[in-house]
Design a protein around this motif. Structure first.
Motif, mmCIF file in Angstrom:
data_model
loop_
_atom_site.group_PDB
_atom_site.id
_atom_site.type_symbol
_atom_site.label_atom_id
_atom_site.label_comp_id
_atom_site.label_asym_id
_atom_site.label_seq_id
_atom_site.Cartn_x
_atom_site.Cartn_y
_atom_site.Cartn_z
ATOM 1 N N THR A 29 19.916 18.169 -17.184
ATOM 2 C CA THR A 29 20.421 19.375 -16.522
ATOM 3 C C THR A 29 20.314 19.224 -15.009
ATOM 4 O O THR A 29 21.018 19.901 -14.273
ATOM 5 N N GLY A 30 19.408 18.387 -14.576
ATOM 6 C CA GLY A 30 19.448 17.740 -13.331
ATOM 7 C C GLY A 30 19.111 18.336 -12.007
ATOM 8 O O GLY A 30 19.431 19.462 -11.691
ATOM 9 N N TYR A 31 18.431 17.534 -11.197
ATOM 10 C CA TYR A 31 18.317 17.727 -9.766
ATOM 11 C C TYR A 31 19.553 17.177 -9.097
ATOM 12 O O TYR A 31 19.897 17.506 -7.977
ATOM 13 N N THR A 32 20.201 16.259 -9.840
ATOM 14 C CA THR A 32 21.347 15.536 -9.321
ATOM 15 C C THR A 32 22.499 16.499 -9.030
ATOM 16 O O THR A 32 22.820 17.338 -9.863
ATOM 17 N N TYR A 57 8.100 12.326 -7.449
ATOM 18 C CA TYR A 57 9.399 13.019 -7.352
ATOM 19 C C TYR A 57 10.536 12.108 -7.836
ATOM 20 O O TYR A 57 10.390 10.895 -7.890
ATOM 21 N N PRO A 58 11.714 12.687 -8.158
ATOM 22 C CA PRO A 58 12.868 11.873 -8.554
ATOM 23 C C PRO A 58 13.375 11.035 -7.374
ATOM 24 O O PRO A 58 13.292 11.486 -6.225
ATOM 25 N N GLN A 59 13.875 9.844 -7.676
ATOM 26 C CA GLN A 59 14.373 8.962 -6.614
ATOM 27 C C GLN A 59 15.779 8.480 -6.943
ATOM 28 O O GLN A 59 16.170 8.407 -8.098
ATOM 29 N N TYR A 60 16.522 8.139 -5.895
ATOM 30 C CA TYR A 60 17.928 7.717 -6.020
ATOM 31 C C TYR A 60 18.158 6.501 -5.140
ATOM 32 O O TYR A 60 17.486 6.336 -4.131
ATOM 33 N N THR A 61 19.129 5.678 -5.522
ATOM 34 C CA THR A 61 19.540 4.580 -4.652
ATOM 35 C C THR A 61 21.065 4.589 -4.522
ATOM 36 O O THR A 61 21.727 5.461 -5.069
ATOM 37 N N ARG A 62 21.631 3.655 -3.744
ATOM 38 C CA ARG A 62 23.083 3.588 -3.601
ATOM 39 C C ARG A 62 23.782 3.308 -4.938
ATOM 40 O O ARG A 62 23.190 2.604 -5.765
ATOM 41 N N LEU A 116 28.434 12.255 -10.183
ATOM 42 C CA LEU A 116 27.016 12.507 -9.896
ATOM 43 C C LEU A 116 26.676 12.153 -8.455
ATOM 44 O O LEU A 116 26.908 11.030 -8.014
ATOM 45 N N ARG A 117 26.102 13.126 -7.751
ATOM 46 C CA ARG A 117 25.787 12.957 -6.329
ATOM 47 C C ARG A 117 24.285 12.999 -6.093
ATOM 48 O O ARG A 117 23.577 13.786 -6.711
ATOM 49 N N VAL A 118 23.820 12.200 -5.154
ATOM 50 C CA VAL A 118 22.438 12.278 -4.685
ATOM 51 C C VAL A 118 22.271 13.639 -3.990
ATOM 52 O O VAL A 118 23.182 14.061 -3.287
ATOM 53 N N PRO A 119 21.156 14.340 -4.198
ATOM 54 C CA PRO A 119 20.978 15.629 -3.508
ATOM 55 C C PRO A 119 21.198 15.486 -1.997
ATOM 56 O O PRO A 119 20.712 14.529 -1.394
ATOM 57 N N ASP A 120 21.934 16.445 -1.417
ATOM 58 C CA ASP A 120 22.335 16.347 -0.002
ATOM 59 C C ASP A 120 21.158 16.102 0.939
ATOM 60 O O ASP A 120 21.259 15.320 1.874
ATOM 61 N N VAL A 121 20.045 16.778 0.678
ATOM 62 C CA VAL A 121 18.910 16.684 1.595
ATOM 63 C C VAL A 121 18.445 15.230 1.759
ATOM 64 O O VAL A 121 18.036 14.815 2.851
ATOM 65 N N LEU A 122 18.557 14.435 0.703
ATOM 66 C CA LEU A 122 18.038 13.062 0.762
ATOM 67 C C LEU A 122 18.906 12.141 1.609
ATOM 68 O O LEU A 122 18.456 11.072 2.016
ATOM 69 N N VAL A 123 20.148 12.539 1.866
ATOM 70 C CA VAL A 123 21.009 11.725 2.743
ATOM 71 C C VAL A 123 21.199 12.406 4.105
ATOM 72 O O VAL A 123 22.015 11.993 4.909
ATOM 73 N N GLY A 171 0.821 -1.209 0.000
ATOM 74 C CA GLY A 171 0.000 0.000 0.000
ATOM 75 C C GLY A 171 0.851 1.253 0.000
ATOM 76 O O GLY A 171 0.497 2.264 -0.598
ATOM 77 N N GLU A 172 2.026 1.176 0.674
ATOM 78 C CA GLU A 172 2.917 2.325 0.760
ATOM 79 C C GLU A 172 3.428 2.705 -0.635
ATOM 80 O O GLU A 172 3.457 3.874 -1.012
ATOM 81 N N SER A 173 3.813 1.704 -1.443
ATOM 82 C CA SER A 173 4.291 1.981 -2.806
ATOM 83 C C SER A 173 3.196 2.677 -3.597
ATOM 84 O O SER A 173 3.451 3.591 -4.368
ATOM 85 N N LEU A 174 1.959 2.227 -3.429
ATOM 86 C CA LEU A 174 0.846 2.807 -4.194
ATOM 87 C C LEU A 174 0.610 4.258 -3.815
ATOM 88 O O LEU A 174 0.303 5.088 -4.652
ATOM 89 N N GLU A 175 0.779 4.546 -2.511
ATOM 90 C CA GLU A 175 0.504 5.910 -2.039
ATOM 91 C C GLU A 175 1.458 6.936 -2.620
ATOM 92 O O GLU A 175 1.102 8.064 -2.872
ATOM 93 N N GLU A 176 2.724 6.538 -2.797
ATOM 94 C CA GLU A 176 3.743 7.493 -3.199
ATOM 95 C C GLU A 176 3.792 7.757 -4.695
ATOM 96 O O GLU A 176 4.377 8.716 -5.143
#
Ligand code: ADE
Length: 256
Positions: A247-250, A174-179, A186-193, A159-164
């Motif tokens: 051009t990126g959020y990254t 929204y954009p998503q990142y993993t390890r 290329l860096r994951v946006p600081d706020v997400l870590v 259900g959580e996957s469906l909600e997002e």
């Protein structure tokens, strides 16, 4: 939920039902499916399923008799019976949700120029299009419908996957990142870590709004946005809005 798909080429869809999440849903008894070959219901010696169009015009139309017999055998009367066609009502997430509440669905795939109108008038409950373009037959459209519908059945995915995901809140995801957090330059946006969940939620909502404004502005104009979202949308516009791919959020780190 039992899904029955009628087609002249049901093999196109076999693999779709036999792998991954769909396969698991079937093994778990959440979904049952049946693929029906309409040609099995043609009675003449050539098993003919199409014929010329009355009044003239290019192409062939699917004949009513095999379709009618196949629909009857599939238990169509009393069951939501969908004909996938570019001239149908445009499919969306709300329709997927409504159809996911049914315990039985019959989906009819057209070929050639389509099907005889008498079958639509007497047997079909919903004419649905997956978009403003024309496919060469209905199987891909039927798979799109089934995919969007079955995953909403309880137990198929969390259900959580469906909600997002996109559309669940009326805006795009929204954009998503993993390890790894650093991938070359290329860096994951600081706020997400950062571990700051309030800041993360704010960043995600803002990015969702920026993306929706860039790609699907009509989704934002339907309802007025709640207080925080309206302020965030204004903020993102002031900052230049959505970053187009490339051009990126990254974030970028200097070359190592
Ligand atoms: N069959 C051919 N094109 C289609 C479309 N866009 N949607 C649904 N069914 C179709």
């Amino acid at each position: 939920m039992k899904i029955t798909v009628l087609s002249l080429f049901p093999e196109i869809m076999r693999g779709f039902f036999e792998v991954s999440i769909m396969k698991r849903a079937i093994v778990a008894g959440l979904i049952e499916y049946s693929l029906v070959n309409i040609r099995d219901y043609a009675t003449d010696k050539h098993r003919k399923c199409d014929d010329e169009v009355f009044g003239g015009g290019a192409g062939m139309l699917m004949k009513p008799e095999p379709l009618d017999a196949a629909l009857l055998a599939a238990g169509s009367p009393g069951v939501r019976t969908i004909y996938v066609t570019p001239s149908g009502r445009l499919f969306n997430q709300a329709m997927a949700q409504e159809l996911a509440a049914e315990d039985n669905l019959v989906i009819l795939c057209g070929h050639y120029e389509g099907i005889d109108q008498r079958i639509i008038d007497s047997r079909v409950t919903d004419e649905i299009s997956i978009g403003d373009y024309v496919l060469s037959s209905g199987e891909v459209a039927a798979m799109v419908l089934v995919d969007a519908i079955y995953r909403l059945r309880p137990g198929v995915i969390s259900g959580e996957s469906l909600e997002e995901e996109s559309f669940s809140k009326g805006i795009l995801e929204y954009p998503q990142y993993t390890r790894p957090a650093k991938y070359g330059i290329l860096r994951v946006p600081d706020v997400l870590v950062s571990g700051n969940h309030a800041q993360i939620a704010r960043w995600r909502l803002k990015a969702s709004l920026a993306k929706t404004l860039a790609y699907r502005p009509e989704l934002l104009s339907k309802d007025s946005l709640p207080g925080e979202a309206a302020a965030l949308l204004r903020e993102t516009i002031d900052e230049g809005g959505w970053h187009e791919p490339g051009t990126g959020y990254t974030g970028r780190t200097d070359q190592e």
